[in-house]
Design an enzyme around this catalytic site. Structure first.
Site, PDB file in Angstrom:
ATOM      1  N   HIS A 226       0.796  -1.239   0.000  1.00 28.79           N
ATOM      2  CA  HIS A 226       0.000   0.000   0.000  1.00 28.79           C
ATOM      3  C   HIS A 226       0.822   1.279   0.000  1.00 28.79           C
ATOM      4  O   HIS A 226       0.268   2.370  -0.139  1.00 28.79           O
ATOM      5  CB  HIS A 226      -0.931   0.014   1.229  1.00 28.79           C
ATOM      6  CG  HIS A 226      -1.655  -1.275   1.410  1.00 28.79           C
ATOM      7  ND1 HIS A 226      -1.271  -2.232   2.331  1.00 28.79           N
ATOM      8  CD2 HIS A 226      -2.726  -1.783   0.754  1.00 28.79           C
ATOM      9  CE1 HIS A 226      -2.083  -3.263   2.239  1.00 28.79           C
ATOM     10  NE2 HIS A 226      -2.962  -3.027   1.298  1.00 28.79           N
TER      11      HIS A 226
ATOM     12  N   GLY B  21      -6.965  12.393   8.278  1.00 27.56           N
ATOM     13  CA  GLY B  21      -7.711  11.410   7.492  1.00 27.56           C
ATOM     14  C   GLY B  21      -7.666  11.710   6.002  1.00 27.56           C
ATOM     15  O   GLY B  21      -7.467  10.818   5.183  1.00 27.56           O
TER      16      GLY B  21
ATOM     17  N   ARG C 295      -5.776  17.184   3.004  1.00 27.27           N
ATOM     18  CA  ARG C 295      -5.293  17.883   4.199  1.00 27.27           C
ATOM     19  C   ARG C 295      -3.819  17.630   4.422  1.00 27.27           C
ATOM     20  O   ARG C 295      -3.101  18.500   4.905  1.00 27.27           O
ATOM     21  CB  ARG C 295      -6.069  17.451   5.428  1.00 27.27           C
ATOM     22  CG  ARG C 295      -7.274  18.304   5.554  1.00 27.27           C
ATOM     23  CD  ARG C 295      -7.744  18.406   6.969  1.00 27.27           C
ATOM     24  NE  ARG C 295      -9.130  18.797   6.883  1.00 27.27           N
ATOM     25  CZ  ARG C 295     -10.096  18.260   7.565  1.00 27.27           C
ATOM     26  NH1 ARG C 295      -9.839  17.308   8.424  1.00 27.27           N
ATOM     27  NH2 ARG C 295     -11.308  18.683   7.420  1.00 27.27           N
TER      28      ARG C 295
ATOM     29  N   ARG D 278      -3.093   4.900  -4.402  1.00 32.06           N
ATOM     30  CA  ARG D 278      -4.517   5.098  -4.079  1.00 32.06           C
ATOM     31  C   ARG D 278      -4.846   6.533  -3.683  1.00 32.06           C
ATOM     32  O   ARG D 278      -5.809   6.792  -2.963  1.00 32.06           O
ATOM     33  CB  ARG D 278      -4.969   4.180  -2.929  1.00 32.06           C
ATOM     34  CG  ARG D 278      -5.079   2.739  -3.347  1.00 32.06           C
ATOM     35  CD  ARG D 278      -5.446   1.842  -2.192  1.00 32.06           C
ATOM     36  NE  ARG D 278      -5.446   0.473  -2.642  1.00 32.06           N
ATOM     37  CZ  ARG D 278      -6.543  -0.263  -2.773  1.00 32.06           C
ATOM     38  NH1 ARG D 278      -7.717   0.213  -2.478  1.00 32.06           N
ATOM     39  NH2 ARG D 278      -6.452  -1.501  -3.207  1.00 32.06           N
TER      40      ARG D 278
ATOM     41  N   ARG E  31      -2.433  11.194  15.425  1.00 31.36           N
ATOM     42  CA  ARG E  31      -3.574  11.425  14.542  1.00 31.36           C
ATOM     43  C   ARG E  31      -4.054  12.860  14.725  1.00 31.36           C
ATOM     44  O   ARG E  31      -4.237  13.322  15.861  1.00 31.36           O
ATOM     45  CB  ARG E  31      -4.691  10.431  14.861  1.00 31.36           C
ATOM     46  CG  ARG E  31      -6.059  10.850  14.334  1.00 31.36           C
ATOM     47  CD  ARG E  31      -7.050   9.718  14.237  1.00 31.36           C
ATOM     48  NE  ARG E  31      -8.425  10.186  14.268  1.00 31.36           N
ATOM     49  CZ  ARG E  31      -9.038  10.833  13.275  1.00 31.36           C
ATOM     50  NH1 ARG E  31      -8.395  11.110  12.157  1.00 31.36           N
ATOM     51  NH2 ARG E  31     -10.288  11.205  13.400  1.00 31.36           N
TER      52      ARG E  31
ATOM     53  N   GLY F 145      -7.193  14.842  13.447  1.00 28.06           N
ATOM     54  CA  GLY F 145      -8.417  14.639  12.677  1.00 28.06           C
ATOM     55  C   GLY F 145      -9.583  15.439  13.203  1.00 28.06           C
ATOM     56  O   GLY F 145      -9.421  16.373  13.982  1.00 28.06           O
ATOM     57  N   SER F 146     -10.761  15.044  12.753  1.00 24.94           N
ATOM     58  CA  SER F 146     -11.964  15.724  13.218  1.00 24.94           C
ATOM     59  C   SER F 146     -12.820  14.755  14.022  1.00 24.94           C
ATOM     60  O   SER F 146     -12.616  13.538  13.996  1.00 24.94           O
ATOM     61  CB  SER F 146     -12.750  16.276  12.028  1.00 24.94           C
ATOM     62  OG  SER F 146     -13.211  15.209  11.237  1.00 24.94           O
TER      63      SER F 146
ATOM     64  N   GLU G  56     -15.322   9.561  16.649  1.00 21.30           N
ATOM     65  CA  GLU G  56     -14.510   9.588  15.424  1.00 21.30           C
ATOM     66  C   GLU G  56     -14.300   8.129  15.020  1.00 21.30           C
ATOM     67  O   GLU G  56     -14.931   7.252  15.603  1.00 21.30           O
ATOM     68  CB  GLU G  56     -13.204  10.366  15.641  1.00 21.30           C
ATOM     69  CG  GLU G  56     -12.359   9.894  16.821  1.00 21.30           C
ATOM     70  CD  GLU G  56     -11.541   8.690  16.518  1.00 21.30           C
ATOM     71  OE1 GLU G  56     -10.729   8.772  15.597  1.00 21.30           O
ATOM     72  OE2 GLU G  56     -11.691   7.655  17.207  1.00 21.30           O
ATOM     73  N   MET G  57     -13.446   7.856  14.051  1.00 23.70           N
ATOM     74  CA  MET G  57     -13.450   6.512  13.480  1.00 23.70           C
ATOM     75  C   MET G  57     -12.080   5.851  13.298  1.00 23.70           C
ATOM     76  O   MET G  57     -11.994   4.808  12.647  1.00 23.70           O
ATOM     77  CB  MET G  57     -14.190   6.534  12.126  1.00 23.70           C
ATOM     78  CG  MET G  57     -15.588   7.108  12.229  1.00 23.70           C
ATOM     79  SD  MET G  57     -16.542   7.070  10.688  1.00 23.70           S
ATOM     80  CE  MET G  57     -16.875   5.314  10.549  1.00 23.70           C
TER      81      MET G  57
ATOM     82  N   ASP H 144     -18.418  18.790  14.000  1.00 17.36           N
ATOM     83  CA  ASP H 144     -19.868  18.852  14.125  1.00 17.36           C
ATOM     84  C   ASP H 144     -20.236  18.490  15.555  1.00 17.36           C
ATOM     85  O   ASP H 144     -19.461  17.847  16.257  1.00 17.36           O
ATOM     86  CB  ASP H 144     -20.555  17.925  13.116  1.00 17.36           C
ATOM     87  CG  ASP H 144     -19.957  16.533  13.067  1.00 17.36           C
ATOM     88  OD1 ASP H 144     -18.824  16.393  12.552  1.00 17.36           O
ATOM     89  OD2 ASP H 144     -20.584  15.613  13.572  1.00 17.36           O
TER      90      ASP H 144
ATOM     91  N   ARG I 227     -13.631  24.654   8.344  1.00 18.59           N
ATOM     92  CA  ARG I 227     -12.947  23.503   8.935  1.00 18.59           C
ATOM     93  C   ARG I 227     -11.443  23.585   8.698  1.00 18.59           C
ATOM     94  O   ARG I 227     -10.647  23.308   9.566  1.00 18.59           O
ATOM     95  CB  ARG I 227     -13.501  22.248   8.271  1.00 18.59           C
ATOM     96  CG  ARG I 227     -13.634  21.105   9.204  1.00 18.59           C
ATOM     97  CD  ARG I 227     -14.239  19.924   8.516  1.00 18.59           C
ATOM     98  NE  ARG I 227     -15.686  19.994   8.419  1.00 18.59           N
ATOM     99  CZ  ARG I 227     -16.446  19.026   7.926  1.00 18.59           C
ATOM    100  NH1 ARG I 227     -15.898  17.926   7.465  1.00 18.59           N
ATOM    101  NH2 ARG I 227     -17.733  19.143   7.876  1.00 18.59           N
TER     102      ARG I 227
END
Ligand code: HPA
Length: 233
Positions: free
Chosen positions: A5, A21, A25, A44, A88, A90-91, A179-180, A204, A217
């Site tokens: 990858h 993410g 960005r 990718r 990380r 992120g949002s 978050e994820m 959000d 953002r």
């Protein structure tokens, strides 16, 4: 040395990596904050850049969305590229009214019902901490920059369109936001004996239903990036 990858050469990846993410960005961070940066991955369209921030070498590597994507890239960075620290950036979606849009959250623990760690190591833990040394450095950097931040846990979900019990996550697990990606990142760090942490911007609020525009953002995102970059040793 490439992986399935990542096409980067080993020497083109710094020991410290910031992971947003969104690939664009990663590009924005490199263009805005780094000197002498170069593109080191585009397989990718998972864009990654390595450059210097105030003379310190750093790689900005996008994670993609969700635990599986973060899981692949952070594992390969730790395991194949000898990365030592991943932050990380992120949002998150806030679970509390007092966590306003654009505010910064330093993640103490990631709570998840994901099977990521179980499949990775056989361990059944559902709460994983961010690295305390990295978190201390992030706090010092935020304080030096005079940027206010919250500290709390996040609920790391595999299902963006879920129907979870937010009050229960808040009360039982002290989750400030959702978050994820943190659970896969913290799982890989645990397995591979590396350091990982996360600092997030509220994009959000799931209680007040406020949302940010993509342009707003981007601007608010800069505070969090400065904290992460200044925390690098
Ligand atoms: N849910 C999950 N992940 C997120 C959200 C959300 O509402 N906002 C930003 N990342």
């Amino acid at each position: 040395m490439a992986t399935p990858h990542i096409e980067s050469k080993k020497e083109d990846i710094a020991k410290i990596v910031l992971m947003p993410g969104d690939p664009l960005r990663a590009k924005f961070i490199a263009e805005t904050f780094l000197e002498d940066y170069k593109l080191v991955n585009s397989v990718r369209n998972i864009l990654a850049y390595t450059g210097n921030y105030k003379g310190k070498r750093v790689t900005i590597f996008s994670s993609g969305m969700g635990n599986p994507s973060m899981g692949i890239y952070s594992y390969e960075l730790f395991h194949e590229y000898d990365v030592e620290e991943i932050i990380r950036v992120g949002s998150c979606g806030a679970f509390r009214e007092d966590l306003g849009l654009y505010e910064v959250l330093l993640v103490e623990n990631s709570y998840s019902v994901s099977n990521y760690l179980l499949e990775l190591t056989g361990e059944e833990d559902k709460i994983l901490p961010g690295d305390s040394t990295l978190n201390q450095r992030l706090e010092e950097a935020a304080n030096q920059l005079g940027i206010q931040y919250h500290k709390g846990n996040v609920f790391c979900t595999d299902v963006f369109y879920n129907q979870v019990d937010i009050p229960q996550l808040r009360e039982q697990y002290n989750c400030y936001a959702t978050e994820m990606e943190t659970f896969a990142l913290f799982s890989n760090a645990r397995k591979l004996h590396k350091k990982a942490s996360a600092i997030l911007t509220v994009s959000d609020n799931l209680i007040t239903k406020e949302v940010t525009t993509s342009e707003e953002r981007e601007k608010s995102f800069n505070k969090m990036i400065e904290i992460a970059l200044e925390s690098i040793k």
